[in-house]
Design a protein around this motif. Structure first.
Motif: not given
Length: 284
Positions: A155-156, A160-162
């Motif tokens: 993640r960065d 936005t992806l859960a």
């Protein structure tokens, strides 16, 4: 009034050279109806063929000389008949016509298009390298409503992806597997392997997609590759290209507090793009 000096410019660049060329015919459509006179049963095979040739054809491009261009037959025929042709590239797409079932019985001469996926083959017939074949399943659309997860990814600030332990998984399967042969005789001797490999690959794709508790598209496609290599000893490599066709939950809480997220999700919005695209090649 003195004349202006004439300036000459010496160019160090090389003259342009035709470095690669292919020529032939595309979208050649043929349909064969095989008729069994004993039973009256017909079998339909419909194909779209592309044939592109390589060889000593540069003058066709640079000097408008068409005398060395031919595109009417397939594969080894070109190499046997025309010494200036070095390689024939053939692609055949076989379209689906499934036999209709009427009143519980297979109809002898009526068919329907039961899917848009095709069975493809590409052949590169070369004087120098023999015959390289690539068999394929193209455009097999699949969907399952559970049994897929995706979590633990990097993640960065743009993510936005859960993360999820349960999601819809849908894709269009494009799977290829490659073969190598010395000549046409060797291909003929291996003919029985091709239908089996296609049937095995199709079955593996469907069964693995349906039954695998998928940690990711990547993990599932790798399992498919391993199984296809195991089922087809003559295959050298297996490749997949899988778009991740997204279906997103819709928050409907604004409508009378309707719960439609997480474990309560039933209504989804299919996304037209952008989407993930995952590819891999697995070799022996």
């Amino acid at each position: 009034m003195s004349a202006l000096p004439i300036r000459t410019q010496t160019s160090t660049s090389k003259m342009p050279t035709l470095s690669a060329a292919r020529y032939g015919k595309d979208n050649v459509r043929v349909c064969k109806v095989s008729k069994d006179p004993a039973t009256g049963i017909h079998t339909v095979t419909e194909m779209t063929v592309c044939c592109l040739l390589e060889g000593d054809i540069a003058t066709s491009y640079t000097e408008a000389d068409n005398s060395v261009l031919y595109a009417s037959h397939l594969g080894a025929h070109f190499l046997a008949k025309y010494p200036h042709i070095h390689v024939a590239n053939i692609k055949v797409v076989t379209h689906r016509w499934a036999r209709m079932t009427v009143d519980g019985k297979p109809h002898p001469h009526s068919f329907w298009r039961d899917g848009h996926h095709t069975r493809d083959v590409e052949a590169r017939v070369s004087r120098a390298d023999g015959i390289r074949l690539v068999s394929a399943i193209s455009g097999l659309s699949v969907f399952k409503s559970t049994g897929s997860a995706f979590h633990g990814f990097v993640r960065d600030e743009y993510t936005t992806l859960a993360e999820t332990n349960d999601r819809i998984l849908s894709t269009d399967i494009d799977c290829t597997w490659s073969w190598a042969f010395a000549d046409v005789k060797a291909v003929e001797e291996a003919q029985a392997q091709f239908n089996k490999a296609f049937d095995d690959a199709s079955g593996i794709c469907i069964k693995t997609f349906a039954e695998d508790e998928s940690a990711s598209v990547q993990a599932t496609m790798y399992k498919m590759c391993e199984q296809i290599l195991d089922a087809a000893p003559g295959v050298r490599t297996v490749s997949f290209s899988l778009p991740n066709k997204h279906y997103f939950e819709i928050d409907l809480s604004w409508h009378k507090g309707y719960q439609n997220t997480g474990k309560d999700a039933e209504v989804y919005a299919p996304q037209s793009g952008p989407n993930g695209l995952i590819k891999c090649e697995v070799s022996r």
